[in-house]
Design an enzyme around this catalytic site. Sequence first.
Site, PDB file in Angstrom:
ATOM      1  N   ALA A   1      -4.390  -5.255   6.561  1.00 24.88           N
ATOM      2  CA  ALA A   1      -5.274  -4.167   7.069  1.00 24.88           C
ATOM      3  C   ALA A   1      -5.611  -3.326   8.005  1.00 24.88           C
ATOM      4  O   ALA A   1      -4.966  -4.427   9.091  1.00 24.88           O
ATOM      5  CB  ALA A   1      -6.973  -5.402   6.383  1.00 24.88           C
ATOM      6  N   VAL A   2      -5.437  -2.510   8.303  1.00 25.78           N
ATOM      7  CA  VAL A   2      -5.277  -1.180   9.519  1.00 25.78           C
ATOM      8  C   VAL A   2      -6.924  -1.359   9.845  1.00 25.78           C
ATOM      9  O   VAL A   2      -7.210  -0.395   8.621  1.00 25.78           O
ATOM     10  CB  VAL A   2      -4.275  -0.768  10.217  1.00 25.78           C
ATOM     11  CG1 VAL A   2      -4.400   0.068  11.321  1.00 25.78           C
ATOM     12  CG2 VAL A   2      -3.234  -1.678   9.883  1.00 25.78           C
TER      13      VAL A   2
ATOM     14  N   GLU B   1       1.389  -7.763  -4.258  1.00 27.10           N
ATOM     15  CA  GLU B   1       0.860  -6.860  -5.474  1.00 27.10           C
ATOM     16  C   GLU B   1      -0.074  -5.711  -4.281  1.00 27.10           C
ATOM     17  O   GLU B   1      -0.391  -5.826  -3.517  1.00 27.10           O
ATOM     18  CB  GLU B   1       0.009  -8.214  -6.411  1.00 27.10           C
ATOM     19  CG  GLU B   1       0.509  -8.780  -7.225  1.00 27.10           C
ATOM     20  CD  GLU B   1       0.398  -9.908  -7.371  1.00 27.10           C
ATOM     21  OE1 GLU B   1      -1.643 -10.720  -7.298  1.00 27.10           O
ATOM     22  OE2 GLU B   1       0.374 -10.652  -7.946  1.00 27.10           O
TER      23      GLU B   1
ATOM     24  N   ASN C   1      -3.117   2.863  -4.267  1.00 27.12           N
ATOM     25  CA  ASN C   1      -3.178   3.012  -2.767  1.00 27.12           C
ATOM     26  C   ASN C   1      -2.450   3.401  -2.353  1.00 27.12           C
ATOM     27  O   ASN C   1      -0.744   2.986  -2.265  1.00 27.12           O
ATOM     28  CB  ASN C   1      -3.398   1.041  -3.328  1.00 27.12           C
ATOM     29  CG  ASN C   1      -3.486   1.125  -1.488  1.00 27.12           C
ATOM     30  OD1 ASN C   1      -3.243   2.215  -0.448  1.00 27.12           O
ATOM     31  ND2 ASN C   1      -3.799  -0.233  -0.986  1.00 27.12           N
TER      32      ASN C   1
ATOM     33  N   TYR D   1       5.371   0.316   1.990  1.00 32.26           N
ATOM     34  CA  TYR D   1       6.211  -0.863   1.500  1.00 32.26           C
ATOM     35  C   TYR D   1       7.108   0.002   1.555  1.00 32.26           C
ATOM     36  O   TYR D   1       8.446  -0.700   0.835  1.00 32.26           O
ATOM     37  CB  TYR D   1       5.444  -0.946   0.096  1.00 32.26           C
ATOM     38  CG  TYR D   1       4.146  -2.425   0.560  1.00 32.26           C
ATOM     39  CD1 TYR D   1       3.844  -2.734   1.522  1.00 32.26           C
ATOM     40  CD2 TYR D   1       2.989  -2.347  -0.108  1.00 32.26           C
ATOM     41  CE1 TYR D   1       2.983  -3.545   1.952  1.00 32.26           C
ATOM     42  CE2 TYR D   1       2.221  -2.885  -0.369  1.00 32.26           C
ATOM     43  CZ  TYR D   1       1.404  -3.498   1.124  1.00 32.26           C
ATOM     44  OH  TYR D   1       0.980  -4.079   1.491  1.00 32.26           O
TER      45      TYR D   1
HETATM   46  C1  LIG Z   1      -1.927   0.823   4.086  1.00 31.92           C
HETATM   47  C2  LIG Z   1      -1.979   0.544   5.572  1.00 31.92           C
HETATM   48  C3  LIG Z   1      -2.141  -1.184   5.512  1.00 31.92           C
HETATM   49  C4  LIG Z   1      -1.145   1.237   6.173  1.00 31.92           C
HETATM   50  O1  LIG Z   1      -1.570   0.662   7.581  1.00 31.92           O
HETATM   51  P1  LIG Z   1      -1.198   2.313   8.642  1.00 31.92           P
HETATM   52  O2  LIG Z   1      -1.732   1.482  10.345  1.00 31.92           O
HETATM   53  O3  LIG Z   1      -2.207   3.011   8.733  1.00 31.92           O
HETATM   54  O4  LIG Z   1       0.430   2.405   8.562  1.00 31.92           O
HETATM   55  P2  LIG Z   1       1.240   3.120   9.475  1.00 31.92           P
HETATM   56  O5  LIG Z   1       0.676   3.676  10.172  1.00 31.92           O
HETATM   57  O6  LIG Z   1       2.389   2.039   9.879  1.00 31.92           O
HETATM   58  O7  LIG Z   1       2.014   4.209   8.709  1.00 31.92           O
HETATM   59  C5  LIG Z   1       1.312   4.906   8.214  1.00 31.92           C
HETATM   60  C6  LIG Z   1       1.529   6.275   8.178  1.00 31.92           C
HETATM   61  O8  LIG Z   1       2.665   6.287   9.835  1.00 31.92           O
HETATM   62  C7  LIG Z   1       3.521   7.092   9.748  1.00 31.92           C
HETATM   63  N1  LIG Z   1       5.032   5.931  10.486  1.00 31.92           N
HETATM   64  C8  LIG Z   1       4.664   5.245  10.653  1.00 31.92           C
HETATM   65  N2  LIG Z   1       5.821   4.786  11.870  1.00 31.92           N
HETATM   66  C9  LIG Z   1       5.923   6.201  11.509  1.00 31.92           C
HETATM   67  C10 LIG Z   1       7.128   5.622  12.583  1.00 31.92           C
HETATM   68  N3  LIG Z   1       8.092   4.966  13.172  1.00 31.92           N
HETATM   69  N4  LIG Z   1       7.713   7.248  12.640  1.00 31.92           N
HETATM   70  C11 LIG Z   1       7.240   8.446  12.966  1.00 31.92           C
HETATM   71  N5  LIG Z   1       5.719   7.715  11.761  1.00 31.92           N
HETATM   72  C12 LIG Z   1       5.358   6.617  11.505  1.00 31.92           C
HETATM   73  C13 LIG Z   1       3.714   7.206   8.067  1.00 31.92           C
HETATM   74  O9  LIG Z   1       5.080   7.974   7.816  1.00 31.92           O
HETATM   75  C14 LIG Z   1       2.778   6.714   7.228  1.00 31.92           C
HETATM   76  O10 LIG Z   1       2.826   8.618   7.840  1.00 31.92           O
HETATM   77  P3  LIG Z   1       2.168   9.077   5.875  1.00 31.92           P
HETATM   78  O11 LIG Z   1       0.785   8.129   5.960  1.00 31.92           O
HETATM   79  O12 LIG Z   1       2.383  10.470   6.086  1.00 31.92           O
HETATM   80  O13 LIG Z   1       2.908   7.852   5.389  1.00 31.92           O
HETATM   81  C15 LIG Z   1      -3.880   0.797   6.184  1.00 31.92           C
HETATM   82  O14 LIG Z   1      -4.265   1.979   5.022  1.00 31.92           O
HETATM   83  C16 LIG Z   1      -5.145  -0.311   5.050  1.00 31.92           C
HETATM   84  O15 LIG Z   1      -5.526  -0.831   6.425  1.00 31.92           O
HETATM   85  N6  LIG Z   1      -5.297   0.026   4.001  1.00 31.92           N
HETATM   86  C17 LIG Z   1      -6.191  -0.620   3.756  1.00 31.92           C
HETATM   87  C18 LIG Z   1      -5.841  -1.457   3.274  1.00 31.92           C
HETATM   88  C19 LIG Z   1      -4.450  -1.701   2.333  1.00 31.92           C
HETATM   89  O16 LIG Z   1      -4.846  -1.106   1.601  1.00 31.92           O
HETATM   90  N7  LIG Z   1      -4.216  -2.350   2.434  1.00 31.92           N
HETATM   91  C20 LIG Z   1      -2.785  -3.155   1.579  1.00 31.92           C
HETATM   92  C21 LIG Z   1      -2.644  -4.026   0.861  1.00 31.92           C
HETATM   93  S1  LIG Z   1      -1.708  -4.429  -0.455  1.00 31.92           S
END
Ligand SMILES: CC(C)(COP(=O)(O)OP(=O)(O)OC[C@H]1O[C@@H](n2cnc3c(N)ncnc32)[C@H](O)[C@@H]1OP(=O)(O)O)[C@@H](O)C(=O)NCCC(=O)NCCS
Length: 155
Positions: free
Chosen positions: A80-81, A112, A117, A124
Amino acid sequence: MIELVTFSGMTLQLRELLESDIDQIMKLEKSAHSHPWRRSSFEDCLKGRQKCWLAEHKNTLVGYVVVTHGGGDAELLNLAVSPDVQRKGIGQLLLAQALELVQGKADMLFLEVRVSNHKAIALYSREGFFETGNRKNYYPTNNGYEDALLMAKQL
Ligand SMILES: CC(C)(COP(=O)(O)OP(=O)(O)OC[C@H]1O[C@@H](n2cnc3c(N)ncnc32)[C@H](O)[C@@H]1OP(=O)(O)O)[C@@H](O)C(=O)NCCC(=O)NCCS
């Protein structure tokens, strides 16, 4: 403690969970998930093979990941973030840390995820996980159940 910089230029400190972090973790857990974990699930990370690592930015908790391993396999149990700092690369770095934690201890990392989502599935897939199956009506929703998508990555 490990210091890393996201693609968006945020400096993060990654470290293992301490008992004193759990109040903050629970706040983030409730803000990020529709069906949050219980406190006891995080407390379990202080005891056994289940490991929780958290990410801080300027001394503020911004995310965490939970991973476990056993019998040659590993499982990503939670990621989670904080909603106000999503899409800055924190999830990507926490996932990389989860892979690092189980490297050499397992051959595959499984997870899973709710089929709805899309954000998590996109992350992933981009990091090399592939779909291995589906569990029908696995997760509760506000008005019923939804399927889980099963994914895995070779370590
Ligand atoms: C799923 C979750 C953990 C993702 O965390 P996040 O910090 O937003 O993820 P990231 O920033 O690493 O990646 C997301 C975006 O950044 C971009 N990104 C990441 N790394 C990058 C890089 N090196 N260069 C350019 N873009 C990048 C990705 O393309 C992505 O963009 P998109 O959403 O348009 O595809 C977050 O949305 C969350 O906490 N959700 C709620 C809890 C949840 O669902 N957890 C998973 C349960 S299985």
